[in-house]
Design a protein around this motif. Structure first.
Motif, PDB file in Angstrom:
ATOM      1  N   GLU A 175     -18.323  20.528 -51.032  1.00  0.00           N
ATOM      2  CA  GLU A 175     -17.683  19.225 -51.194  1.00  0.00           C
ATOM      3  C   GLU A 175     -18.704  18.143 -51.545  1.00  0.00           C
ATOM      4  O   GLU A 175     -18.366  17.118 -52.115  1.00  0.00           O
ATOM      5  CB  GLU A 175     -16.884  18.842 -49.944  1.00  0.00           C
ATOM      6  N   SER A 176     -19.983  18.399 -51.236  1.00  0.00           N
ATOM      7  CA  SER A 176     -21.030  17.402 -51.499  1.00  0.00           C
ATOM      8  C   SER A 176     -21.361  17.273 -52.983  1.00  0.00           C
ATOM      9  O   SER A 176     -21.886  16.255 -53.420  1.00  0.00           O
ATOM     10  CB  SER A 176     -22.309  17.782 -50.748  1.00  0.00           C
ATOM     11  N   SER A 224     -25.018  21.196 -42.938  1.00  0.00           N
ATOM     12  CA  SER A 224     -24.871  22.164 -44.029  1.00  0.00           C
ATOM     13  C   SER A 224     -25.357  21.602 -45.363  1.00  0.00           C
ATOM     14  O   SER A 224     -25.206  22.245 -46.402  1.00  0.00           O
ATOM     15  CB  SER A 224     -23.401  22.588 -44.160  1.00  0.00           C
ATOM     16  N   LYS A 225     -25.943  20.417 -45.345  1.00  0.00           N
ATOM     17  CA  LYS A 225     -26.385  19.767 -46.574  1.00  0.00           C
ATOM     18  C   LYS A 225     -27.369  20.647 -47.353  1.00  0.00           C
ATOM     19  O   LYS A 225     -28.151  21.403 -46.789  1.00  0.00           O
ATOM     20  CB  LYS A 225     -27.050  18.429 -46.253  1.00  0.00           C
ATOM     21  N   ASP A 250     -13.498  23.189 -52.958  1.00  0.00           N
ATOM     22  CA  ASP A 250     -13.451  23.176 -51.496  1.00  0.00           C
ATOM     23  C   ASP A 250     -12.045  22.762 -51.066  1.00  0.00           C
ATOM     24  O   ASP A 250     -11.325  22.109 -51.841  1.00  0.00           O
ATOM     25  CB  ASP A 250     -14.485  22.193 -50.937  1.00  0.00           C
ATOM     26  N   THR A 281     -20.942  19.014 -41.470  1.00  0.00           N
ATOM     27  CA  THR A 281     -21.190  18.538 -42.830  1.00  0.00           C
ATOM     28  C   THR A 281     -22.644  18.131 -43.014  1.00  0.00           C
ATOM     29  O   THR A 281     -23.288  18.492 -44.008  1.00  0.00           O
ATOM     30  CB  THR A 281     -20.270  17.346 -43.164  1.00  0.00           C
ATOM     31  N   GLU A 287     -18.169  16.180 -38.654  1.00  0.00           N
ATOM     32  CA  GLU A 287     -19.261  15.412 -39.258  1.00  0.00           C
ATOM     33  C   GLU A 287     -20.590  16.124 -39.075  1.00  0.00           C
ATOM     34  O   GLU A 287     -21.419  16.163 -39.974  1.00  0.00           O
ATOM     35  CB  GLU A 287     -19.334  14.018 -38.620  1.00  0.00           C
ATOM     36  N   SER A 316     -17.209  14.580 -51.720  1.00  0.00           N
ATOM     37  CA  SER A 316     -17.900  13.365 -51.302  1.00  0.00           C
ATOM     38  C   SER A 316     -19.018  13.018 -52.280  1.00  0.00           C
ATOM     39  O   SER A 316     -19.768  12.073 -52.054  1.00  0.00           O
ATOM     40  CB  SER A 316     -18.487  13.541 -49.897  1.00  0.00           C
TER      41      SER A 316
END
Length: 218
Positions: A9-10, A196-197, A28, A193, A190, A33
């Motif tokens: 999603e990043s 997992s960056k 995703d 997320t 959060e 985002s």
């Protein structure tokens, strides 16, 4: 070349491929985002992986039930098996198997140290952010299909660590960025997320090197 970045999603890797003028899409169940919804497919990654539309897939299956750090939750305090947790792990491994066996010529599966190694197969390599210019430690396993290993581009120091003493008096430590993710998040979602960056240097190296590899093959 058409590229699917599954479970992202990043859009960190998607954007690096787009910089190379490669038609890449993140996918995703969550909205993206990364700021480019026009490059994002919000939906089932497995359905997209089996659509026969892609030449390359890089997949980041959720590690919540795969990570070895979660083994302590497999059993209840009385020693009995946590049935729900075992079920979730089984489903997570089945998801990984489906990704690995997708009808796509070139595939990368990315995950931290996990039970994929013991339950499916060992990774082809393990890379770290500090191998690509980011001063941080995060063991990242790669399972590769029809691709060469990713080569380090800029090795720097491993970054800062947070150290503490646990209840049993043992000294433990973890990367400071990982600890800060805990402090800076309000919910478990959060926290997942943030932790997992994909670090920028690693994302850039993966996109550039794989793009070059496939161009040479063609």
């Amino acid at each position: 070349m058409k590229v699917l970045i599954a479970c992202e999603e990043s859009q960190a890797i998607t954007k690096e491929f787009r910089k190379l003028n490669v038609e890449a899409y993140s996918c995703d169940i969550l909205p993206c985002s990364g700021g480019h919804p026009d490059w994002h497919i919000q939906g089932d990654a497995i359905k997209e992986a089996y659509s026969l539309k892609y030449d390359l897939m890089i997949a980041h299956p959720p590690c919540t039930y795969l990570s070895v750090s979660g083994n302590r939750w497999l059993y209840n305090k009385d020693g009995s098996r946590n049935i729900e947790r075992w079920k979730n792990r089984g489903e997570a491994l089945a998801f990984v198997n489906l990704l690995m066996n997708a009808p796509i010529k070139h595939i990368v599966i990315e995950n931290p140290i996990s039970v994929i190694s013991s339950q499916i197969r060992k990774p082809d390599q393990i890379i770290q952010p500090f191998m690509f210019g980011d001063k941080a430690s995060k063991s990242t396993c790669l399972w590769l299909k029809n691709l060469d290993k990713i080569k380090p581009t800029n090795i720097v120091d491993k970054g800062e660590f947070f150290q503490w003493v646990d209840k049993k008096g043992k000294i433990k430590k973890q990367p400071l960025w990982y600890y800060n993710a805990f402090l800076n998040s309000k919910t478990n979602a959060e926290r997942r997320t943030l932790r997992s960056k994909t670090f920028p240097g690693m994302a850039k190296a993966i996109a550039n090197q794989i793009n070059n590899q496939i161009n040479k093959l063609n």
